[in-house]
Design a protein around this motif. Structure first.
Motif, PDB file in Angstrom:
ATOM      1  N   GLY A  54       0.829  -1.204   0.000  1.00 40.71           N
ATOM      2  CA  GLY A  54       0.000   0.000   0.000  1.00 40.71           C
ATOM      3  C   GLY A  54       0.861   1.251   0.000  1.00 40.71           C
ATOM      4  N   TYR A  55       0.210   2.404   0.043  1.00 39.88           N
ATOM      5  CA  TYR A  55       0.948   3.665   0.120  1.00 39.88           C
ATOM      6  C   TYR A  55       0.000   4.797   0.532  1.00 39.88           C
ATOM      7  N   PRO A  56       0.266   5.490   1.629  1.00 34.51           N
ATOM      8  CA  PRO A  56       1.343   5.228   2.591  1.00 34.51           C
ATOM      9  C   PRO A  56       0.927   4.138   3.566  1.00 34.51           C
ATOM     10  N   LEU A  57       1.861   3.713   4.417  1.00 31.36           N
ATOM     11  CA  LEU A  57       1.560   2.639   5.361  1.00 31.36           C
ATOM     12  C   LEU A  57       1.833   3.030   6.817  1.00 31.36           C
ATOM     13  N   GLY A  58       2.038   4.300   7.057  1.00 28.57           N
ATOM     14  CA  GLY A  58       2.299   4.747   8.413  1.00 28.57           C
ATOM     15  C   GLY A  58       1.152   4.461   9.362  1.00 28.57           C
ATOM     16  N   SER A 111      -0.882   1.823   9.122  1.00 22.56           N
ATOM     17  CA  SER A 111      -1.299   0.421   9.042  1.00 22.56           C
ATOM     18  C   SER A 111      -1.142  -0.320  10.365  1.00 22.56           C
ATOM     19  N   LYS A 153       1.323  -4.727  10.367  1.00 21.37           N
ATOM     20  CA  LYS A 153       2.673  -5.158  10.748  1.00 21.37           C
ATOM     21  C   LYS A 153       2.746  -5.513  12.227  1.00 21.37           C
ATOM     22  N   ASN A 155       6.413  -4.232   5.576  1.00 24.82           N
ATOM     23  CA  ASN A 155       5.631  -3.194   4.904  1.00 24.82           C
ATOM     24  C   ASN A 155       6.204  -2.962   3.508  1.00 24.82           C
ATOM     25  N   GLU A 170       5.769  -0.478   1.058  1.00 22.99           N
ATOM     26  CA  GLU A 170       5.220   0.865   0.844  1.00 22.99           C
ATOM     27  C   GLU A 170       5.720   1.383  -0.500  1.00 22.99           C
ATOM     28  N   PRO A 175       5.278   3.811  -3.855  1.00 22.85           N
ATOM     29  CA  PRO A 175       4.603   4.991  -4.392  1.00 22.85           C
ATOM     30  C   PRO A 175       3.924   4.739  -5.734  1.00 22.85           C
TER      31      PRO A 175
END
Length: 246
Positions: A8-12, A14, A17, A35, A37, A39
């Protein structure tokens, strides 16, 4: 060592994990969760080349539809939905076979049923992205009529400006499938007329962080019942794990 992950993007934001890393530790599973991640989805083939032990991965925004072009097979239900959020990788000596599934529908249906407690109100689905397609199919399976709500009107689709007091009286289940309200932008919410909500309304938000979104808070202030997307997420994560190991 077996490898799993999320694309995915972004994964902050998520949850996956930490969830799977904790699961591996608690269950004694010798595996990594990474992850991915990216773009651009065009970079996806590099993941397969770099991670020869990758057995499966989740797919999140914005690639639930874009990833389909890379799959060798797609489960009939995922094909019907038109979105994939779980991919199983079956390897032989020469090739990796990618099979796509949709577990969002499993998580949604099995968290919605106890929330409604036997009631089947007409539903408004806010948003038209990948998760909204799974929600719509889940509602069809539960025989709950629905209408989409988006920024522009269309076939079986209202605009936010069209949500009158009469429509809000007719539709008592409202499902937020937009990212509005997700941390760190938790001061945002879908632009529905909250003043028309009552104790007869059910507000379901697929967002799970924060635990109470502004959408839910505004509904609760009017007496509506509310639920976030955490249970949906937990149920679909466990279904992912079964798929990757079948």
């Amino acid at each position: 060592m077996d490898t799993f992950g999320i694309l995915g993007y972004p994964l902050g934001h998520s949850f996956s994990k930490k969830y799977f890393t904790d699961k591996f530790k608690n269950d004694g599973v010798n595996a990594d969760f990474l992850n991915f991640e990216l773009p651009a989805i065009s970079e996806f083939p590099k993941i397969l080349n770099q991670h020869k032990n990758l057995k499966g991965f989740c797919v999140t925004i914005p690639y639930k539809q874009d990833v389909i072009q890379f799959l060798d097979e797609i489960d009939p239900l995922a094909k019907r939905i038109g979105a994939v959020n779980s991919v199983q990788i079956i390897r032989d000596a020469n090739k990796a076979k990618l099979v796509g599934y949709n577990t969002d529908i499993h998580g949604f249906m099995n968290s919605l049923k106890p929330f409604l407690n036997g009631v089947k109100p007409k539903a408004l689905i806010l948003g038209t992205g990948g998760v909204s397609k799974a929600v719509a199919t889940g509602l069809e399976e539960l025989e709950i009529p629905y209408t989409f709500v988006s920024r522009t009107a269309g076939e079986n689709k209202l605009s936010y400006e069209m949500l009158t007091s009469q429509i809000m009286e007719d539709y008592h289940l409202i499902v937020n499938c937009t990212p509005l309200g997700t941390f760190p932008k938790d001061d945002t919410c879908p632009n529905i007329p909250y003043q028309f909500l009552t104790k007869n309304h059910f507000l379901y938000d697929v967002v799970y962080n924060p635990a109470e979104t502004l959408f839910m808070k505004k509904g609760a202030e009017k007496g509506a019942q509310t639920i976030n997307g955490l249970q949906m997420l937990l149920l679909q994560a466990e279904r992912n794990w079964k798929i990757w190991n079948q």
